[in-house]
Design a protein around this motif. Sequence first.
Motif, PDB file in Angstrom:
ATOM      1  N   UNK A 114       0.868  -1.284   0.050  1.00 34.07           N
ATOM      2  CA  UNK A 114      -0.067   0.039   0.024  1.00 34.07           C
ATOM      3  C   UNK A 114       0.782   1.232   0.044  1.00 34.07           C
ATOM      4  N   UNK A 115       0.115   2.169  -0.333  1.00 33.01           N
ATOM      5  CA  UNK A 115       1.071   3.761  -0.807  1.00 33.01           C
ATOM      6  C   UNK A 115       1.567   4.004   0.653  1.00 33.01           C
ATOM      7  N   UNK A 116       0.625   3.953   2.002  1.00 28.74           N
ATOM      8  CA  UNK A 116       1.159   4.522   2.901  1.00 28.74           C
ATOM      9  C   UNK A 116       2.538   3.874   3.499  1.00 28.74           C
ATOM     10  N   UNK A 117       2.404   2.636   3.448  1.00 27.08           N
ATOM     11  CA  UNK A 117       3.635   1.668   3.908  1.00 27.08           C
ATOM     12  C   UNK A 117       4.756   2.167   3.042  1.00 27.08           C
ATOM     13  N   UNK A 118       4.561   2.316   1.805  1.00 30.21           N
ATOM     14  CA  UNK A 118       5.655   2.340   0.713  1.00 30.21           C
ATOM     15  C   UNK A 118       6.455   3.604   0.761  1.00 30.21           C
ATOM     16  N   UNK A 119       6.125   4.710   1.477  1.00 30.34           N
ATOM     17  CA  UNK A 119       6.525   5.937   1.299  1.00 30.34           C
ATOM     18  C   UNK A 119       7.243   6.302   2.792  1.00 30.34           C
ATOM     19  N   UNK A 120       7.133   5.222   3.765  1.00 34.07           N
ATOM     20  CA  UNK A 120       7.651   5.609   4.980  1.00 34.07           C
ATOM     21  C   UNK A 120       8.873   4.523   5.254  1.00 34.07           C
ATOM     22  N   UNK A 121       9.650   4.890   6.210  1.00 31.31           N
ATOM     23  CA  UNK A 121      10.611   4.019   6.492  1.00 31.31           C
ATOM     24  C   UNK A 121      10.253   2.883   7.459  1.00 31.31           C
ATOM     25  N   UNK A 279      13.203   7.374  14.543  1.00 28.63           N
ATOM     26  CA  UNK A 279      12.510   8.262  15.382  1.00 28.63           C
ATOM     27  C   UNK A 279      11.101   9.155  14.593  1.00 28.63           C
ATOM     28  N   UNK A 280      11.613   9.277  13.196  1.00 31.71           N
ATOM     29  CA  UNK A 280      10.773  10.034  12.577  1.00 31.71           C
ATOM     30  C   UNK A 280       9.385   9.159  12.237  1.00 31.71           C
ATOM     31  N   UNK A 281       9.865   7.887  11.887  1.00 27.04           N
ATOM     32  CA  UNK A 281       8.571   6.896  11.496  1.00 27.04           C
ATOM     33  C   UNK A 281       7.819   6.663  12.836  1.00 27.04           C
ATOM     34  N   UNK A 282       8.463   6.535  14.073  1.00 30.51           N
ATOM     35  CA  UNK A 282       7.650   6.087  15.314  1.00 30.51           C
ATOM     36  C   UNK A 282       6.762   7.370  15.752  1.00 30.51           C
ATOM     37  N   UNK A 283       7.382   8.652  15.411  1.00 31.41           N
ATOM     38  CA  UNK A 283       6.690   9.983  15.660  1.00 31.41           C
ATOM     39  C   UNK A 283       5.388  10.215  14.973  1.00 31.41           C
ATOM     40  N   UNK A 284       5.398   9.651  13.853  1.00 31.95           N
ATOM     41  CA  UNK A 284       4.142   9.503  12.798  1.00 31.95           C
ATOM     42  C   UNK A 284       2.859   9.115  13.490  1.00 31.95           C
ATOM     43  N   UNK A 285       3.113   7.870  14.433  1.00 31.44           N
ATOM     44  CA  UNK A 285       2.039   7.302  15.133  1.00 31.44           C
ATOM     45  C   UNK A 285       1.372   8.351  16.218  1.00 31.44           C
ATOM     46  N   UNK A 286       1.886   9.263  16.686  1.00 34.49           N
ATOM     47  CA  UNK A 286       1.380  10.141  17.444  1.00 34.49           C
ATOM     48  C   UNK A 286       0.899  11.470  16.807  1.00 34.49           C
ATOM     49  N   UNK A 287       1.314  11.810  15.838  1.00 31.59           N
ATOM     50  CA  UNK A 287       0.902  13.063  15.162  1.00 31.59           C
ATOM     51  C   UNK A 287       0.419  13.000  13.829  1.00 31.59           C
ATOM     52  N   UNK A 288       0.311  11.778  13.098  1.00 31.46           N
ATOM     53  CA  UNK A 288      -0.357  11.755  11.701  1.00 31.46           C
ATOM     54  C   UNK A 288      -1.277  10.899  11.630  1.00 31.46           C
ATOM     55  N   UNK A 289      -1.217   9.727  12.140  1.00 30.27           N
ATOM     56  CA  UNK A 289      -2.154   8.427  11.915  1.00 30.27           C
ATOM     57  C   UNK A 289      -3.281   8.618  13.044  1.00 30.27           C
ATOM     58  N   UNK A 290      -4.462   8.161  12.634  1.00 33.11           N
ATOM     59  CA  UNK A 290      -5.517   8.030  13.597  1.00 33.11           C
ATOM     60  C   UNK A 290      -6.581   7.048  12.959  1.00 33.11           C
TER      61      UNK A 290
END
Length: 436
Positions: A114-121, A279-290
């Motif tokens: 999927x697009x979401x996983x493919x663009x992240x580390x 660190x950036x990838x883990x941070x996404x769980x708090x500030x980008x995904x819901x």
Amino acid sequence: MVLISIGFYGSFAYDLDRSDFIKLITLSLGLFFLCYKIIQFEKWNFKFLIVAGILFRLVFFVVSPNLSQDFFRFIWDGELVRQGFNPYLFTPNELMAQGNLVIANAQELHMGMGELSAKHFSNYPPLNQVLFALAAALGGKSILGSIMVMRAIIICADLGILYFGIKLLKHLNRSSYLIFWYFLNPLVIIELTGNLHFEGVMLFFFMVAIYFTAKKKWQWGGVFYAFAILTKLVPLIFLPLFLKHYGIKKSLIFYFIIGGAVLVFTLPFFTMDFIANYSATIGLWFSNFEFNASIYNIIKYVGLQFDVPAYEMIKVYGKVIPFIIITVVLVFTFLRNNKNTSGLIVSMLWILSCYYFLATTVHPWYIIFLVILAIFTEFRFPLVWSFTVILSYWAYSNALFQESLLILSIEYILVYGFLIYELITLNNKNLLFCKN
């Protein structure tokens, strides 16, 4: 009832599209009812229940997951590690753009994740990556082959949880059959064996660590606790609790053992870019995904009434939540004794529950950790949640993946309602902030 359950799991595995919400919730309701009745009638017939649990898992063995596409990324990362590449340094999109990949089934894996996983580390810890590599190596360059290897690993982990769970229940003078509320739980079977989430492997290491902790073999407990963290990061949240469980001196050695084991497994992947990317990838769980949030959705709804943009809301909320969780952890660290194993597990249950109640993202398989913790306490609201969380799959029944606040309200009203009921009927403050 076991035969009917096998039929239902077969329908789940081979004849269910996740967009068919009515069929999904109907099968889930039937499986949870049958699970309850099987345990009720045969709770002391361990051989029967063990065989039933294994048969339920084997139903999924040769089929691809149909409720999650994460396994494509697991295999992708595994192929990279198997061939000596660092999965934390490049996103799949970046590697595909280079055009010289030697990953087996690269195009299919890239499209499938999927697009979401493919663009992240990658956000999977080092030991998890090793298991992915093992699956890729033994899978014979076949996606289905890798799936089957991962299933075998997860099933073995569940059997390990069953073994050590029974031993720990006996040690705590609790009924051994309680472990089957995990082993036969449909959410556990569907999300772990069916959808290949590695929470089960993490929980195996965690269960072994807690067992060694209860048996005063804390050095081995530290090693296996590190393995749990190296599979999934969630157990990190409980580390402060061991300060009062072991005392300052032993807890520092315990932390040193964990840190050493984590360092050994992390070194092969370590670069400065690894730290930044992870660190950036883990941070996404708090500030980008819901997804499937409870308290956050209430706050967001109120904010929208005052024309506060949702994207601004989640960024601010994501910055505040870590501090609230840290406060909760410190409260349970210093207001509870945590010296005995039972008290330690109750603190863990409440900390993780608070985290999930506040989180912006609560995938169904996250609740499995609460299920295993609840078995060793008087609380049963995680078992209720293990069923109601299936309602979150409503989001996949429409093309835009939009959640229904009504559906989520039903899920959480039942969970919070049962939790309040337990707090009232148990009527025991020792369950929360006792000194004993």
